[in-house]
Design a protein around this motif. Structure first.
Motif: not given
Length: 208
Positions: A3, A77-78, A82-83, A85-86, A90, A92
């Motif tokens: 991140t 993470f799509k 996305t934000d 999970m990061l 996370g 990916p």
């Protein structure tokens, strides 16, 4: 990739994190150990027997001042996740690309100054008697230590050990890791099985 520290976390991730931290405090876990004296390491989470384990490790790492990361399928993470999970740490991993996930994680270690990658070496809550070796291959290839961490949901205690630098001798290193877990939880059947697995590997080495 890890991140971006300069990006403000999204509102959903901040809310979820606050809820999980509140649950950690409400459960009243007691923590042993200290933050490792290194910025990059593989953090082993064992035994993995409950969904509460995630809450414990999130709260414990926060208490120790560690920013944990975890591996996840790239499809998770799509957009619109996305934000989120990061923000939750996370990392990916795309298994469809040429090369394996170990190479991708090693690249992530190389591209950042700080990364604490949490891995559950048992793979799932169902224990087959041995650990997956991915954590070891990652630590070896990235040149980072392995930090063992444990939890006991029955006694509401948990902790973190000292870093163990992999030597390339998986049998010997696994024995060291197993010894740590057996000291912390001598009554845990999974760690008894882990110790026996390490001993079996060592005996096989002696016979070869």
């Amino acid at each position: 990739m890890p991140t971006d520290a300069n990006r403000r976390p999204s509102l959903p991730s901040r809310l979820v994190r606050r809820i999980l931290i509140a649950l950690y405090r409400w459960k009243g876990w007691k923590l042993e150990g200290r933050k490792p004296d290194c910025d990059k390491f593989v953090l082993l989470g064992a035994p993995h027997t409950s969904n509460w384990d995630f809450v414990f490790f999130l709260g414990a790492t926060r208490e120790l001042g560690i920013k944990p990361s975890f591996m996840g399928k790239a499809s998770l993470f799509k957009w619109p996740m996305t934000d989120f999970m990061l923000d939750m740490g996370g990392l990916p991993v795309d298994r469809s690309k040429r090369g394996n996930y170990v190479d991708q994680v090693v690249q992530a270690f190389a591209s950042t100054d700080e990364l604490a990658l949490v891995i559950a070496p048992e793979g799932s809550r169902t224990f087959a008697g041995s650990w997956r070796t991915g954590f070891y291959h990652i630590a070896m290839a990235a040149g980072v230590p392995i930090v063992p961490a444990w939890v006991n949901n029955a006694t509401m205690r948990g902790g973190i050990g000292e870093p163990i630098m992999p030597t390339g001798d998986y049998r010997a290193d696994l024995a060291r890791i197993a010894a740590f877990y057996r000291r912390k939880r001598p009554d845990c059947d999974r760690f008894v099985a882990l110790e026996k697995s390490a001993q079996t590997l060592e005996e096989m080495k002696g016979d070869s």
